[in-house]
Design a protein around this motif. Structure first.
Motif, PDB file in Angstrom:
ATOM      1  N   PHE A 189      11.358  36.941  26.910  1.00 25.75           N
ATOM      2  CA  PHE A 189      10.384  37.935  27.357  1.00 25.75           C
ATOM      3  C   PHE A 189       9.423  38.239  26.207  1.00 25.75           C
ATOM      4  O   PHE A 189       9.730  39.024  25.313  1.00 25.75           O
ATOM      5  CB  PHE A 189      11.100  39.195  27.849  1.00 25.75           C
TER       6      PHE A 189
ATOM      7  N   PRO B  68       4.830  34.989  29.832  1.00 27.11           N
ATOM      8  CA  PRO B  68       5.886  35.787  30.465  1.00 27.11           C
ATOM      9  C   PRO B  68       5.478  37.231  30.716  1.00 27.11           C
ATOM     10  O   PRO B  68       5.697  37.762  31.803  1.00 27.11           O
ATOM     11  CB  PRO B  68       7.039  35.687  29.458  1.00 27.11           C
TER      12      PRO B  68
ATOM     13  N   ALA C 161      12.430  34.855  35.548  1.00 31.52           N
ATOM     14  CA  ALA C 161      13.016  35.836  34.628  1.00 31.52           C
ATOM     15  C   ALA C 161      14.515  35.964  34.849  1.00 31.52           C
ATOM     16  O   ALA C 161      15.298  36.091  33.897  1.00 31.52           O
ATOM     17  CB  ALA C 161      12.337  37.186  34.818  1.00 31.52           C
TER      18      ALA C 161
END
Length: 806
Positions: free
Chosen positions: A543, A579, A621
Motif C-alpha cells: 500500500f 495503489p 488489495a
C-alpha cells in the motif's frame, strides 16, 4: 561439542608462519585497510534437533561461533558470533522464530544440515557454506575473490576490529552468479536492478525522490537465483552488490555479530509470500482509502477546508479524502500533543461530521518531535509542549540526561530546534495512543506520520538503546504506535485503520500505508519515483503512493510555483494508476481547476477511470492482505521466466491483469508486452506479445493493456465518493484465449469466475459476483453466451463481444 580431526589442506588452511599475512603463496592475503578477519576452518560442531552450532578458527587464529536454525522447510537463520562464548545484545527485526527439526550428517570434508527440501553444506576447511534447494545449488559463500597478487578483493565471511581489538562490524560475502539480479532494499529510487550498486540502509530525510538517499531503506532483497535475504538488525547496514567486484557481493552490519534469514524459493511470488509469512502480512485498509486524496501544504483554516470540499463536488471530480498539514496548536497555549488549533478550526468535531456528510474523510499531519521554542506575537519563548514532555520524561535524551535537541531535517533552512518523542517509553506510548484514539473517535480518518528519520546516533532512549541502535527502529516504532492506536479506536467503531507514513523499515507492511516523501514535479523524476514503488513491492510493502503533482517545484530563480500542465497530468496519470492516490504540493496548489481546461478534462478522465476500477483495485488489495503480494508489481515478478522483464522499470503490472506504461519525458513511448495476447484497454485492439511496441503518446490517457486470460472487474459508472458497501453492477472485461479461472475479493466475499469457449459458445460460471455486463475480447469466434447455465444476449463490437442479461 564434537571435536574434528586435523584435516587441514596443505597450502590453504595450514599456516606455516606466525603471521599469516606474510604468506605470499598458497594463501590469500588482504588488500584492504583496517583490521579484518574471517572464518577459516571448522574445529568442532554441536548437533541439535533444530540447531547446529559450529566452533570455528579464524584467519587470525581467533575462535568464532556460527549457529544455524531452520525456520521452515525452505528458510533458515544464520548467526555468526566473532567471539565464541560471549553474550551478545541482539537488535533483531524478527526476534525468536519457530524452528523445525533438521537432519545432520558428517562426511570427510563437510557437514550437511537438511530439511526435506533445503540442504546446507558446510565445508570444514576452508570454511564455506553452500545452499541447495531440491538438490540443486542455489547460492554459496564466496571464498575465492582474489586478484593477480593473490590478495582478496572481497574478504570471506568475517568481521573487522578496531585498534583495541573490539569488533566494529561483521559481514557476509556471497558468490555472485554471472546472470544474477537483485531487487528490493526498501524504497530505493536508483535503478530497479540493484546489481552493481552500493546501498546503505540508514533512514534519512531524503528531501527528494531521485537519489540513493531514502526514507524507507530495508535490509531485505530478492535474488533471481531463487532466494531472498533479510539482514536481521535495525543497526546501519551496507550492501555492496557487485559494485567493487563482479564476482561477489557483501552484506555488512555495524553490529558485533551477524544475523540474517535466507528464504529459498525458485518462484519470486513464493519468496515474497514466505518472507511476509514470517515478517507479517498487511492488514486490510479502508475501502475509501483507494479513492482520491486532496492536499497541499496546507489548508490553513476550517473555511478553506470546507471551500475545497465544495469545489471538488462542484468540479465533478471523484474524491474521498481531504488532508490538513497545519491543523495543530503548535504555537499557542496547548501543552498536550495533537490538539486542534480551535481559533483556525473552530468546533473541529462538527467540521469532521460535516465533511463526512459531504463524502470526505479527514487526514491529519503529525511529526514525532516537539519544538523547543516558538514565536508568539513576535516574541520567542520556550514551547509549553516541550516543557510538558520534558517534565514527564517523554523525550529522547543526551548522555547527560537532558533532552537531545537537533534539526529535524538535513540542511533544514528553518533552523528548527526539536526534541524527539521517545517511543521506547511505554508510558509515553500509552499517552500518545490515547491522543490518537481521541482524534479517531472525533471522526478523523487517518494520521499522516511525517519525519522521524534524523534521530542522532549518540542519543539515548528510555530503554537504554542508543541512536545508533535505534535510529532505524525509531521509524518503525513511530508508525506502529500510531497505527495500533488508530486500529484500536477504529475497531470500536466497526471500521478499518490505516496511516500515511513517510518513513519505515522492514516490517512496515504491518502498519499500512506509505508514501514516497518529497518528490519533484519534473517528469523524469517520475521514473525515479516508480523505481521506489517497485522496490517497495519487492520488499513486501504494497500500500504505497506518492505526491501527485510533485511536492516541490520552482522556477529558475528558486521561486515556488505550480508544475506545468504536462508535468501535472503525467503525474496524475501514474498516481491514479498507483495503489493509493494523493495529490500534495509545497505551498502552491495541486487542485486540478488551477490548470488549463484541457488539463482539467484530462484529469477528470483518469480520475473517473480510477473510480470505475475500484472493484479491481480492492480485490487486488485483498490479494496483498491474503498472500503478501504487492499491488504494484514489477514486470519480473509477474513474468519471471521472461528475461526481457528483468530490468524493466518504466512499466509495471497493477495487480496481475493490467499493464501500466506511464509516460514520462520520452519522445517515443516504448512498451514491452511479454509473450501472449494482449488487448489495448481503451479499444480492445489485439496486440501480440513477446516484443516491444510503440504506444501512442497522448496527453489525455496513459497506456494500459489487458493480459491474456485475465479479467478486470469494473463499475459501470464512477461514483463521486466511495460508499462503505460491497461493489455491485459489475462490468467484467475479459481477454480470453483459452480459459480463465480466477478469484474476486470484496469484504466478506471470495468470488470465483471460470470462463472458456466451447463450440463457439462462451461459457461463464461465476459465484458471488454481481455482474451486469461482460466485455469479451478473443480471437475465437463466439455466437452464444451462457452464464451460470442461463443464456445471455451477445452483441458484436469492433474488437470483441458484449454480453448482457437476456
Amino acid at each position: 561439542m564434537i571435536q574434528l580431526a586435523d584435516n587441514e589442506k596443505k597450502g590453504y588452511c595450514q599456516h606455516t608462519v606466525e603471521d599469516p599475512l606474510k604468506l605470499k603463496e598458497g594463501y590469500c592475503h588482504f588488500n584492504q585497510t583496517g583490521q579484518k578477519d574471517f572464518l577459516n576452518k571448522m574445529i568442532a560442531y554441536e548437533p541439535g534437533c533444530s540447531k547446529i552450532t559450529f566452533e570455528l578458527q579464524t584467519f587470525r587464529k581467533k575462535q568464532a561461533e556460527v549457529v544455524v536454525e531452520f525456520i521452515s522447510q525452505t528458510a533458515f537463520r544464520f548467526r555468526m558470533y566473532p567471539e565464541a562464548g560471549k553474550t551478545y545484545c541482539e537488535n533483531s527485526v524478527l526476534p525468536k522464530t519457530d524452528t523445525i527439526p533438521m537432519t545432520i550428517k558428517e562426511e570427510e570434508e563437510e557437514i550437511t544440515a537438511s530439511t526435506e527440501r533445503l540442504m546446507l553444506r558446510f565445508q570444514k576447511c576452508p570454511w564455506q557454506m553452500s545452499v541447495y534447494l531440491d538438490g540443486e545449488e542455489l547460492t554459496k559463500e564466496q571464498i575465492k575473490d582474489q586478484d593477480v597478487g593473490q590478495k582478496y578483493k572481497s574478504v570471506p565471511t568475517g568481521f573487522s576490529v578496531d585498534e583495541n581489538g573490539r569488533v566494529t562490524d561483521t559481514f557476509e560475502t556471497m558468490y555472485m552468479y554471472s546472470d544474477e539480479a537483485f531487487y528490493g532494499f526498501g524504497e530505493k529510487f536508483t535503478d530497479f536492478n540493484k546489481r552493481g550498486q552500493k546501498i546503505c540502509v540508514w533512514q534519512r530525510d531524503a528531501q527528494s525522490t531521485n537519489s540513493d538517499i531514502s526514507y524507507k531503506g530495508m535490509p531485505y532483497f530478492v535474488s533471481t537465483q531463487g532466494y531472498s535475504i533479510l539482514v536481521n538488525t535495525f543497526t546501519r547496514t551496507h550492501f555492496n552488490m557487485g559494485a567493487s567486484s563482479g564476482v561477489s557481493y557483501t552484506m555488512e552490519t555495524e553490529d558485533p555479530y551477524l544475523d540474517y534469514y535466507l528464504f529459498a524459493n525458485r518462484n519470486m511470488k513464493g519468496l515474497l509470500a514466505d518472507y511476509t509469512e514470517a515478517s507479517g502480512r498487511s492488514p486490510m485498509i479502508p475501502r475509501w482509502a483507494f479513492g482520491f486524496w486532496m492536499s497541499k501544504m496546507s489548508y490553513l483554516n476550517r473555511a478553506e477546508v470546507e471551500e475545497i470540499a465544495e469545489k471538488m463536488n462542484e468540479f465533478g471530480m471523484s474524491a474521498d479524502v481531504i488532508h490538513i498539514d497545519a491543523w495543530m496548536d503548535m504555537f499557542g497555549n496547548a501543552s498536550e500533543l495533537l490538539s486542534f488549533d480551535e481559533k483556525r478550526f473552530p468546533k473541529p468535531e462538527e467540521m469532521i461530521a460535516e465533511l463526512r456528510k459531504k463524502g470526505f474523510h479527514l487526514s491529519l499531519w503529525m511529526f514525532p518531535y516537539v519544538q523547543t521554542k516558538i514565536t508568539v506575537d513576535g516574541t520567542q519563548r520556550v514551547s509549553r509542549q516541550y516543557l510538558s514532555m520534558k517534565e514527564r520524561g517523554f523525550l529522547v535524551k543526551r548522555t547527560d540526561g537532558e533532552p537531545y535537541i537537533f534539526s529535524p531535517g538535513e540542511g533544514d533552512a528553518a533552523g528548527w530546534g526539536v526534541a524527539a518523542l521517545d517511543f521506547t517509553n511505554p508510558e509515553f506510548v500509552l499517552y500518545m495512543k490515547e491522543r490518537v484514539k481521541r482524534l479517531m473517535k472525533m471522526g478523523v480518518g487517518v494520521i499522516k506520520t511525517d519525519f522521524s528519520e534524523e534521530v542522532p546516533e549518540d542519543a539515548v532512549f528510555w530503554d537504554g538503546s542508543t541512536g545508533k541502535e535505534a535510529h532505524n527502529k525509531y521509524t518503525l516504532l513511530y508508525a506502529r504506535t500510531i497505527y495500533e492506536a488508530s486500529a484500536e479506536a477504529k475497531k470500536e467503531l466497526g471500521e478499518s485503520a490505516l496511516l500515511w507514513g513517510r518513513s519505515g523499515y522492514s516490517g512496515s507492511q504491518n502498519y499500512p500505508a506509505n508514501w514516497a516523501g518529497d518528490s519533484s514535479a519534473a517528469k523524469n523524476n517520475l521514473a525515479a519515483v516508480l523505481n521506489g514503488g517497485l522496490s517497495m513491492g519487492m520488499s513486501g510493502v504494497s500500500f504505497w503512493g506518492f505526491d501527485i503533482g510533485g511536492f516541490y517545484n520552482c522556477d529558475y530563480e528558486g521561486r515556488r510555483c505550480i508544475p506545468s500542465d504536462d508535468e501535472y497530468i503525467r503525474s496524475v496519470q501514474m498516481g491514479l494508476m498507483s495503489p493509493l492516490s494523493r495529490s500534495h504540493g509545497q505551498s502552491t496548489p495541486r487542485e486540478p481547476w488551477v490548470f488549463s481546461r484541457e488539463t482539467q478534462k484530462t484529469f477528470l478522465k483518469i480520475n473517473k477511470l480510477r473510480y470505475r476500477l475500484l472493484p479491481y483495485l480492492y480485490s487486488t488489495a485483498y490479494e496483498t492482505h491474503y498472500k503478501g503480494l504487492p499491488m504494484m508489481r514489477a514486470m519480473v515478478l509477474e513474468f519471471q521466466e521472461d528475461w526481457n522483464a528483468r530490468n524493466l522499470s518504466r512499466q509495471y503490472m497493477l495487480g496481475e491483469s493490467l499493464l501500466v506504461a506511464p509516460v514520462f519525458d520520452q519522445e517515443i513511448v516504448k512498451v514491452y508486452l511479454p509473450k501472449g495476447s494482449w488487448t489495448d484497454f481503451y479499444t480492445g485492439e489485439r496486440l501480440e506479445g513477446g516484443k516491444w511496441i510503440t504506444a501512442e503518446k497522448r496527453l489525455d490517457q496513459i497506456p494500459l493493456y489487458l493480459r491474456e486470460n485475465h479479467m478486470i472487474p469494473m463499475l459501470q459508472e464512477a461514483p463521486m465518493h466511495i460508499e462503505n458497501r460491497n461493489f455491485e453492477k459489475l462490468v467484467v472485461i475479459l481477454n480470453l484465449q483459452e480459459e480463465l479461472e480466477t478469484h474476486y475479493y470484496d469484504d466478506g466475499v471470495c468470488g470465483k469466475l471460470f470462463t472458456k469457449i466451447v463450440n463457439e459458445t462462451l461459457i461463464i460460471e461465476s459465484a458471488k459476483m454481481k455482474i451486469e455486463l461482460f466485455e469479451v475480447y478473443s480471437e475465437k469466434e463466439i455466437h452464444n453466451c451462457v452464464v451460470n447455465k442461463n443464456a445471455w444476449k451477445l452483441e458484436k463490437t469492433e474488437h470483441g463481444f458484449r454480453a448482457t442479461r437476456g
